[in-house]
Enzyme design. Structure first.
Site, PDB file in Angstrom:
ATOM      1  N   LYS A  81     -62.635  21.276   2.312  1.00 35.81           N
ATOM      2  CA  LYS A  81     -62.415  20.888   3.849  1.00 35.81           C
ATOM      3  C   LYS A  81     -63.550  21.624   4.564  1.00 35.81           C
ATOM      4  O   LYS A  81     -63.754  22.742   4.431  1.00 35.81           O
ATOM      5  CB  LYS A  81     -61.055  21.186   4.294  1.00 35.81           C
ATOM      6  CG  LYS A  81     -60.229  19.976   3.724  1.00 35.81           C
ATOM      7  CD  LYS A  81     -58.876  19.976   4.206  1.00 35.81           C
ATOM      8  CE  LYS A  81     -57.886  21.179   3.667  1.00 35.81           C
ATOM      9  NZ  LYS A  81     -57.561  20.726   2.312  1.00 35.81           N
ATOM     10  N   GLU A  87     -51.327  14.145  -4.844  1.00 39.13           N
ATOM     11  CA  GLU A  87     -50.610  14.999  -4.130  1.00 39.13           C
ATOM     12  C   GLU A  87     -49.850  14.355  -2.954  1.00 39.13           C
ATOM     13  O   GLU A  87     -50.118  13.324  -2.426  1.00 39.13           O
ATOM     14  CB  GLU A  87     -51.577  16.237  -3.902  1.00 39.13           C
ATOM     15  CG  GLU A  87     -52.580  15.701  -2.755  1.00 39.13           C
ATOM     16  CD  GLU A  87     -53.175  16.829  -1.420  1.00 39.13           C
ATOM     17  OE1 GLU A  87     -51.865  17.135  -1.090  1.00 39.13           O
ATOM     18  OE2 GLU A  87     -54.105  16.650  -1.208  1.00 39.13           O
TER      19      GLU A  87
HETATM   20  N1  PSU Z   1     -56.890  17.333   1.750  1.00 39.07           N
HETATM   21  C1  PSU Z   1     -56.476  16.468   3.066  1.00 39.07           C
HETATM   22  N2  PSU Z   1     -55.483  16.786   3.572  1.00 39.07           N
HETATM   23  C2  PSU Z   1     -54.571  17.794   3.251  1.00 39.07           C
HETATM   24  C3  PSU Z   1     -55.095  18.636   2.271  1.00 39.07           C
HETATM   25  C4  PSU Z   1     -56.030  18.325   1.539  1.00 39.07           C
HETATM   26  O1  PSU Z   1     -57.306  15.687   3.192  1.00 39.07           O
HETATM   27  O2  PSU Z   1     -53.570  18.064   3.981  1.00 39.07           O
HETATM   28  C5  PSU Z   1     -54.012  20.074   1.632  1.00 39.07           C
HETATM   29  C6  PSU Z   1     -54.112  19.774   0.154  1.00 39.07           C
HETATM   30  O3  PSU Z   1     -52.658  19.846  -0.102  1.00 39.07           O
HETATM   31  C7  PSU Z   1     -54.465  21.115  -0.149  1.00 39.07           C
HETATM   32  C8  PSU Z   1     -54.236  22.261   0.984  1.00 39.07           C
HETATM   33  O4  PSU Z   1     -53.952  21.568  -1.426  1.00 39.07           O
HETATM   34  O5  PSU Z   1     -54.349  21.184   2.012  1.00 39.07           O
HETATM   35  C9  PSU Z   1     -54.698  23.497   1.167  1.00 39.07           C
HETATM   36  O6  PSU Z   1     -54.014  24.433   2.052  1.00 39.07           O
HETATM   37  P1  PSU Z   1     -54.112  25.876   2.047  1.00 39.07           P
HETATM   38  O7  PSU Z   1     -55.650  26.056   2.713  1.00 39.07           O
HETATM   39  O8  PSU Z   1     -53.078  26.242   2.874  1.00 39.07           O
HETATM   40  O9  PSU Z   1     -54.009  26.465   0.476  1.00 39.07           O
END
Ligand code: PSU
Ligand code: MN
Length: 281
Positions: A136, A4
């Site tokens: 996360k 990604e």
């Molecule tokens: N994992 C990481 N760093 C990130 C992300 C994931 O180590 O920046 C990103 C991913 O792209 C994930 C996003 O899809 O954060 C989720 O964001 P939100 O909670 O706004 O959906």
């Protein structure tokens, strides 16, 4: 296999973001697999990027964070955008890619307003193997685990019995099955496809032990980051990047080192799975 790009543009600081993006592709390539970083460049859905395009994502000052809901806007308005787990899965699946590596998936956020990452529903409707280190730590992890169960996403522990929590190797939440080799994951995915199940297989790989952030330290910096976000009214797509940056700052980079280590380890694991799938065909 896919990688990604939100982690490059919005997850890691410059210049380590570009070094990491290159390093992840290198790890996969050196193992004999093909690494395709996914992004939107000038409104086009791209699977596999040039060095210039990776650099644009790492250093550009108007790189949008593109989730699934943003895709029609991004294409029509010709954005340069980094894709999240949700939009990367969607694009990779349509490019017939079966494996995708990331750091940590999005999930159910803490707090009263239901803020649920689009990563979750996309996992529920996209048949792809997603290799991650759990959700996360900033999230409501028990609620995220429940969500995955409710919507039929199979959670696999790769050489572990608990769902890891990103910077931590465990958090007490069970996986659906433990597997110890890439070949077993490949077999599970084949079965999943034969059954015509449409959800993802979520493969959870704990952060390498030497980079795990001790839970006491983690709790403190997390409390601090959550309070700062609340105080500053950070919400929506800005919340996850904000929390990650706050935590890195207040741990003297310990969370950043953990993040990079788990990204590398997940790319390595995903490449091994992709190779195993190819061999079983
Ligand atoms: N994992 C990481 N760093 C990130 C992300 C994931 O180590 O920046 C990103 C991913 O792209 C994930 C996003 O899809 O954060 C989720 O964001 P939100 O909670 O706004 O959906
Ligand atoms: Mn959200």
């Amino acid at each position: 296999m896919a990688l990604e790009s939100t982690v490059i543009s919005h997850g890691l600081p410059s210049p380590i973001n570009l070094t990491t993006a290159n390093r992840l592709e290198e790890i996969v390539t050196s193992m004999g697999a093909w690494a395709a970083t996914v992004a939107i460049i000038g409104g086009r859905l791209r699977v596999g990027l040039s060095q210039d395009e990776l650099q644009l994502l790492a250093t550009g000052d108007d790189i949008k964070k593109v989730s699934t809901r943003d895709l029609p806007i991004a294409v029509t308005e010709k954005w340069d955008g980094a894709t999240t787990v949700a939009s990367t899965s969607w694009i990779a699946h349509r490019a017939e890619i079966k494996v995708f590596a990331t750091g940590g998936i999005g999930g159910v956020h803490r707090g009263s307003l239901p803020d649920i990452s689009a990563d979750l529903p996309e996992l529920a409707r996209t048949p792809i193997v997603v290799v991650c280190s759990g959700a996360k730590i900033v999230l409501d992890l028990p609620a995220t685990r429940e969500w995955l169960e409710t919507y039929g996403v199979t959670v696999i522990g790769y050489q572990c019995d608990e769902m890891p929590a990103f910077y931590s190797r465990s958090n007490g939440l069970p996986v659906d099955v433990r597997v110890d080799s890439p070949a077993e994951i490949s077999r599970l995915f084949t079965t999943q496809q034969q059954l015509k199940l449409n959800s993802a297989l979520l493969v959870c790989v704990p952060v390498p032990e030497e980079f795990e952030v001790p839970s006491k330290q983690l709790e403190e910096i997390l409390d601090h980051a959550l309070a700062a976000a609340d105080r500053n009214g950070i919400s929506g797509r800005d919340l996850t990047p904000y929390l990650l940056a706050q935590m890195s700052e207040h741990s003297a980079g310990a969370t950043l080192r953990a993040n990079i280590s788990l990204l590398e380890n997940n790319a390595r694991t995903a490449a091994a799975i992709a190779i195993s799938m190819q061999q079983q065909q």
